[in-house]
Design an enzyme around this catalytic site. Sequence first.
Site, PDB file in Angstrom:
ATOM      1  N   LYS A 112       0.827  -1.202   0.000  1.00  0.00           N
ATOM      2  CA  LYS A 112       0.000   0.000   0.000  1.00  0.00           C
ATOM      3  C   LYS A 112       0.863   1.255   0.000  1.00  0.00           C
ATOM      4  O   LYS A 112       0.582   2.221  -0.726  1.00  0.00           O
ATOM      5  CB  LYS A 112      -0.921  -0.013   1.221  1.00  0.00           C
ATOM      6  CG  LYS A 112      -2.001  -1.088   1.187  1.00  0.00           C
ATOM      7  CD  LYS A 112      -2.768  -1.150   2.490  1.00  0.00           C
ATOM      8  CE  LYS A 112      -3.814  -2.261   2.460  1.00  0.00           C
ATOM      9  NZ  LYS A 112      -4.508  -2.433   3.748  1.00  0.00           N
ATOM     10  N   GLN A 156      -5.103  -1.709   9.614  1.00  0.00           N
ATOM     11  CA  GLN A 156      -4.853  -3.024   9.030  1.00  0.00           C
ATOM     12  C   GLN A 156      -5.397  -4.127   9.932  1.00  0.00           C
ATOM     13  O   GLN A 156      -5.095  -4.180  11.119  1.00  0.00           O
ATOM     14  CB  GLN A 156      -3.345  -3.219   8.808  1.00  0.00           C
ATOM     15  CG  GLN A 156      -2.978  -4.535   8.162  1.00  0.00           C
ATOM     16  CD  GLN A 156      -3.541  -4.665   6.760  1.00  0.00           C
ATOM     17  OE1 GLN A 156      -3.582  -3.712   5.988  1.00  0.00           O
ATOM     18  NE2 GLN A 156      -3.990  -5.865   6.408  1.00  0.00           N
ATOM     19  N   ASP A 179     -11.551   2.501   4.038  1.00  0.00           N
ATOM     20  CA  ASP A 179     -11.919   1.118   3.734  1.00  0.00           C
ATOM     21  C   ASP A 179     -13.393   0.951   3.395  1.00  0.00           C
ATOM     22  O   ASP A 179     -13.809  -0.108   2.928  1.00  0.00           O
ATOM     23  CB  ASP A 179     -11.578   0.218   4.922  1.00  0.00           C
ATOM     24  CG  ASP A 179     -10.313  -0.604   4.688  1.00  0.00           C
ATOM     25  OD1 ASP A 179     -10.000  -0.868   3.519  1.00  0.00           O
ATOM     26  OD2 ASP A 179      -9.653  -0.976   5.674  1.00  0.00           O
TER      27      ASP A 179
END
Length: 378
Positions: A112, A156, A179
Amino acid sequence: TRPGGPPPELVVVMSKSVNVFLGVAVGCVVGAVTMATLQRSKQAPNVEEVAEVEAAFDRREKLIDGKVVSKTITDELKAKVEDMRADHDCVPGLAVVLVGERPDSAQYVRMKKEKVAEIGFHSVDLNLPDTISQEELIAEVKKLNADPMIHGILVQLPLPEGIDTNEVLKAIAVEKDADGFHALNVGNMWLSGGDPPLAVACTPAGCIELLQRYDITVSGKNCVVLGRSNIVGMPICALLQSMNGTVTCCHSRTKDTAEKCRNADIIIAAVGKAEYVRGDWIKPGAVVIDVGINRVENKDPKEKTKSGKMKKYVMKGDVNFDECAPKCSYITPVPGGVGPMTIAMLCKNTYNLALHSLGQPREPLRKSPSHVNISARS
């Protein structure tokens, strides 16, 4: 003739000479090719090699290439970020929170970070020990909520034992939900009409992006989604339905899943079981999007490492590719299909959240079928 040029009769002679030379040259080339063909014809063709080449060509024609689409989105975002910098003096900012030292999570976070740097985002990395308490972690998230240079926050997953994941995710401000997991974003995604979500879950959004980039029509099609997770299955159902697909969601309690798949025009497989979907489940001409990533023991001696040794493990999708691909009009490979799209859509979400912070409308995910066509057949 122009002044100083050759006389007409010399031009004619020169022209004829050139034609003769070209004729001789072409004859030599044709003769060489013919001799080579005759020489090869003395050898019996390797039927297995021919079949393998033909099968590879057929697969290439049907593949939905996530790497190509991801690269296209990355290039588009690079240009848009430069425009945002020039027009608004603003650069999208993404904060990634990593708790603990899980190797798989750390690797994904590195990927990422590389993509964010390539596009030109402002990036903040928050690496925290797995001994951190839930209250301390939520306090760190709230600090990022208050940072005006951060437009998207990603925590995460999975988090260490003892930390309530839902409580941590709820602490992320909806305006910074990179997200797309916030309840308000999920609710707006399911509603017909009303406010659009500020962000959409990345993997489902990547699946929709692939369908649209290949001009695959969803409206009026029978769509079967295998799996009902909050991260993939349920959002995919909502998105396909919003595009006027007729959606069936199959799960662990569904009876005769195979028969439901046989009637599907589009199948999205996200069950986490290697090669679960078999060839006799596929209707001829169906489109298959394989979300699964499963690490399995390698039994194919052709699968080798860069050093030439046989691989111990290989990545398999939820779909038996070799059985299903011949029947499909389009299919995603594993790896190289949906996987590259997840990070690309995370970056697209962050860009949209930056637009929102500027009072600008976000770019919609669901577009008309005449979107950007990257079909392998075009």
